[in-house]
Structures are given as structure tokens and as C-alpha cells.
Write a protein that holds these residues in place. Sequence first.
Motif, PDB file in Angstrom:
ATOM      1  N   LEU A  26      -6.396  -0.310  -1.517  1.00 51.91           N
ATOM      2  CA  LEU A  26      -5.242  -0.128  -2.410  1.00 51.91           C
ATOM      3  C   LEU A  26      -5.581   0.832  -3.555  1.00 51.91           C
ATOM      4  O   LEU A  26      -4.762   1.683  -3.924  1.00 51.91           O
ATOM      5  N   ILE A  62       0.825  -1.206   0.000  1.00 52.53           N
ATOM      6  CA  ILE A  62       0.000   0.000   0.000  1.00 52.53           C
ATOM      7  C   ILE A  62       0.867   1.266   0.000  1.00 52.53           C
ATOM      8  O   ILE A  62       0.536   2.260  -0.641  1.00 52.53           O
ATOM      9  N   VAL A  63       2.015   1.210   0.668  1.00 48.98           N
ATOM     10  CA  VAL A  63       2.940   2.348   0.671  1.00 48.98           C
ATOM     11  C   VAL A  63       3.600   2.484  -0.698  1.00 48.98           C
ATOM     12  O   VAL A  63       3.733   3.591  -1.241  1.00 48.98           O
ATOM     13  N   PHE A 102      -4.534   9.183   1.911  1.00 48.78           N
ATOM     14  CA  PHE A 102      -3.666   8.016   2.077  1.00 48.78           C
ATOM     15  C   PHE A 102      -3.713   7.507   3.512  1.00 48.78           C
ATOM     16  O   PHE A 102      -3.781   6.287   3.752  1.00 48.78           O
ATOM     17  N   GLY A 103      -3.703   8.422   4.479  1.00 49.26           N
ATOM     18  CA  GLY A 103      -3.788   8.010   5.874  1.00 49.26           C
ATOM     19  C   GLY A 103      -5.072   7.247   6.174  1.00 49.26           C
ATOM     20  O   GLY A 103      -5.054   6.201   6.836  1.00 49.26           O
ATOM     21  N   CYS A 161      -4.940   3.797   4.511  1.00 46.34           N
ATOM     22  CA  CYS A 161      -4.104   2.881   5.309  1.00 46.34           C
ATOM     23  C   CYS A 161      -4.874   2.339   6.511  1.00 46.34           C
ATOM     24  O   CYS A 161      -4.744   1.165   6.869  1.00 46.34           O
ATOM     25  N   TYR A 192      -7.250  -0.256   5.288  1.00 46.09           N
ATOM     26  CA  TYR A 192      -6.466  -1.442   4.897  1.00 46.09           C
ATOM     27  C   TYR A 192      -6.045  -2.230   6.139  1.00 46.09           C
ATOM     28  O   TYR A 192      -6.149  -3.468   6.174  1.00 46.09           O
ATOM     29  N   ALA A 193      -5.575  -1.515   7.179  1.00 43.82           N
ATOM     30  CA  ALA A 193      -5.123  -2.190   8.390  1.00 43.82           C
ATOM     31  C   ALA A 193      -6.269  -2.898   9.105  1.00 43.82           C
ATOM     32  O   ALA A 193      -6.120  -4.039   9.566  1.00 43.82           O
ATOM     33  N   GLN A 249      -9.404  -4.720   1.344  1.00 47.73           N
ATOM     34  CA  GLN A 249      -7.997  -4.374   1.113  1.00 47.73           C
ATOM     35  C   GLN A 249      -7.769  -3.916  -0.327  1.00 47.73           C
ATOM     36  O   GLN A 249      -7.033  -2.956  -0.566  1.00 47.73           O
ATOM     37  N   ALA A 257      -5.495   4.261  -2.082  1.00 46.53           N
ATOM     38  CA  ALA A 257      -4.117   4.708  -1.831  1.00 46.53           C
ATOM     39  C   ALA A 257      -3.459   5.176  -3.118  1.00 46.53           C
ATOM     40  O   ALA A 257      -2.734   6.188  -3.144  1.00 46.53           O
ATOM     41  N   PHE A 264       1.162   4.010  -3.191  1.00 44.33           N
ATOM     42  CA  PHE A 264       1.031   5.454  -2.996  1.00 44.33           C
ATOM     43  C   PHE A 264       2.243   6.197  -3.545  1.00 44.33           C
ATOM     44  O   PHE A 264       2.112   7.205  -4.246  1.00 44.33           O
TER      45      PHE A 264
END
Length: 464
Positions: free
Chosen positions: A401, A356-357, A450-451, A454, A457-458, A397, A404, A360
Motif C-alpha cells: 500500500l 490499493i486502487v 503501481f502494477g 498490486c 499485494y495480491a 500488504q 502504491a 493510488f
Amino acid sequence: MEMDWTQTLGAGPLLGIAAGAVALLLVLIIWLRVHAFLALITVSVLTAFATGIPAQYLIPTLTAGFGTTLASVALLVGLGAMLGRLVEVSGGAKALTDMLIARFGERRAPLALGVASLIFGFPIFFDAGLVVMLPIIFAVARRLGGGVLKYALPAAGAFSVMHIYVPPHPGPVAASTLLGADVGLVVALGLLIAVPTWYVTSYLYGLWIGRRIELPVPDVLSGGPQAEDPENPPRARTVIALLLLPLVLIFLDTGLNTAGEAGWVDADATWFNVARAVGATPIALLITVFVASYVLGVRRGRTRDWIEDLLDKALGPVCAIILVTGAGGMFGGVLRTSGIGEALSDALSGIGLPVIVAAFLIATALRVAQGSATVALTAAAGLVQPVVAGGDYNAVQLAALVLALAAGSVMISHVNDSGFWLVGRFLGMDVKTTLRTWTVMETTIGLMGFGLACAVYAVAAAAG
């Protein structure tokens, strides 16, 4: 002309050239006061040669980027300016402004404009929506004072978050398709992310920066100061109906497209394609201009010569906006053709970050390198697709993505983004002010989005 040429420079030299090109452009425009149109063309030519694009492909590369941008912008801005001039000069903008202030109060006028833009932004693209709303934004700003930014940025940010995060806009739809994400779930989570992101990064930020940078309301749509009380003005509900007309037509196109892809209707039927053509943004605006010419002109006793003269004068002030925006697209096109974006994303994809990072950062790199948010989102989705296909991700998820990637694609809008020039020129901002306002807002839209992606996603990963 199809190019028989392969980039031989590595990522390091290409990124150095890109950074030097942006720096040169800023020096030319901000310090040497070269007109943005001339500066963008000059830097595009120099960048093309520096990156090794052969001389015989120089003009096709420049005109391809310029023409592609004009194809999407010129019709929208030209027709939108005509509609805006009719609404403004007829007194329609003033009538709608009076109604908005009476209903919501002066203090909540920026919030009302922003919420209306969020709703309008669901079916309509960013640039078209902004052009349609500008006469109302300008009229409210003139009436209440305090500069144009506190009213314009909440509305522009609303169109931006909807365009980036929420289908049926093309970027998130394409990314959802490539990653195998459920489009309906992306819509739901996209709205969950878009609305709070807009409130913090566009509405609250717009109020804050609007108090610090107080810009006069541009006359680009009105052709100069207007009479306080236009003769025989339309009612507010008439103006609302006119502004809703292109949105309804455009929603017809996007709705039918979704229905066709889902197999609910026959996408090959003649009626289907005709209806979609009528709902295409330029056609929808064209129809609206004709309807507005009658409703705001002929029905109110205006002569056809008066209407023709009014519409003719609407185009002059926006020509510079159209040309500068096209030149911004030219610069982005040169960066795309040179392979700078691909080199940057290739360098990032091998670092070994969480998916995911990495998604982004790759989308951000592509956005910074070539300017177009839709291109950055779509291309980045294609680059992370093999990684996603080889992993075990649940539906939430996958949707996270996509969001993100969308967040990365809106980051750091600057001089190679046609939207940067469109917003800056319409609001009467120089490059430095556009960087301090629009670029900061777009970056915070990406970071907050994005935050939140995330976090979704988490939670989805923890839930299994």
C-alpha cells in the motif's frame, strides 16, 4: 501570516479552475512565448483570485510557495553548479568520462550512468543527486554524441525511482509511519519495484526517446565550450572521491536519523545533532565545494582569483533555473492553499474502490493538483490511514500500500511541479519537449510501479 479563511467552493468549480489555470499556463508559454517565470507568477495570481483567496493573503500565499521551494532548491542548485563548474573546467569530468567509457564501453555508457545514479540515489535526494551527476552526464554526452537525453534520462529516472519508492527518503518513510508499515520491508520491496521499473521506464525509454529527440548538450555548467585538453587535469579516482564526499556526508545524516528513530542512539545528544547538521544536504555540498576548490584548483596551481572568478561565473547561468523552479513552487503552493487537492481527494475517497486502487488514485490526484510528490504521498497516506487502520492487513500488504501511494505521487509531473522545471531547464528543453519526455517518463514510472505493487499485494493477500 496565519490565514483566517475557509474555502467555500465545491470540488467541481475548484477542479475547473485548476484545469483552466494549467491550460492558460501552457498557452502563455508555448503559444504566446511568454517567459516561464512571468507566466507562472501571472497564472498563480489569477488562480489565487479565482479560487477565492482573499486579497490580503495573496502576497503571503505567493511568497510562501516561492520561498519554500527556493529554500530547498536554491542552495542545492547554486552549490551544485559551483561543484559542477569546478569538475567540468578542471578536466575532471573528461577524466571520469574516459574511465567510464574504457570500463563499460561506449554502448553501455547510459547504463553505467544510470546504475551509478541508482546507487547514489539511495541516500541522496533527487534534485541534489541530479545536480551532482550533471557534469559527468554532460561530459559523456559531449564525448559520445547522440544528444543529451539518452544519457540524462536514465540517470534522472534512477534518482526519481529511488526518491519515490525507497526509504530513507521522506515520502515513503512518512507513509510507512502513517500506515504502520515496517520500514525495512518497504526498503526491500521498494528496491524490488524500483530497479525493474527504472530499467524499463528510464533506461530503455531514455535510449528510445533519445534517438527520436536529439538535443544538444547544454553549456549551463561549463560556461561555454571548453578546451579539448585542460591543463593538469585530475585523475578519475580523484573526481569519484569528490562526488562520493557529499553522498557519504548525506548518508551520515539519513543513517543517523534512522538510528535515532529506532532508538539505537540518543537522538537528543549534542554529537548526534551536530553530525546530522554536517550531513544536511546544503552543508554537505558546501564542504564539497571547498574541498573541490582546493583539490581541483589550488593543488593544480590555480590562483585564488581564478577560483573565485570561476565560482562567480557558475552562478549566473543557473539563476534562471532557480527562479523558474521557485515560481513553479509558487503555483503549486497556490493550488495547495486553495484546497484543490483536498477537494479532489475527497471526491475520490467516497467512490468505493479497492483500498490499493483508491490509494493510488488519491495520491495521483494530489500530485496532479499541487505538484509536490512528497506532499502528495504524505497527504494521501493520511487520507487512507483510517481505512487501513480499520482493516486486517498483513505486513507485506501494508508495504505494498505504501508503494502504491508512492507510485501515485510520481504520476504526471507537469507545470506545477518544481522538478519539471528543474529538469527541463537544466537539459535545455522547452515546455513541450519536457512534457513529451520527462512527464511521460514519470508517468510510466508510476504506472509500472503501481502494477508491481498490486502484484505484491495480491500475492500477499492470497497467502493470507
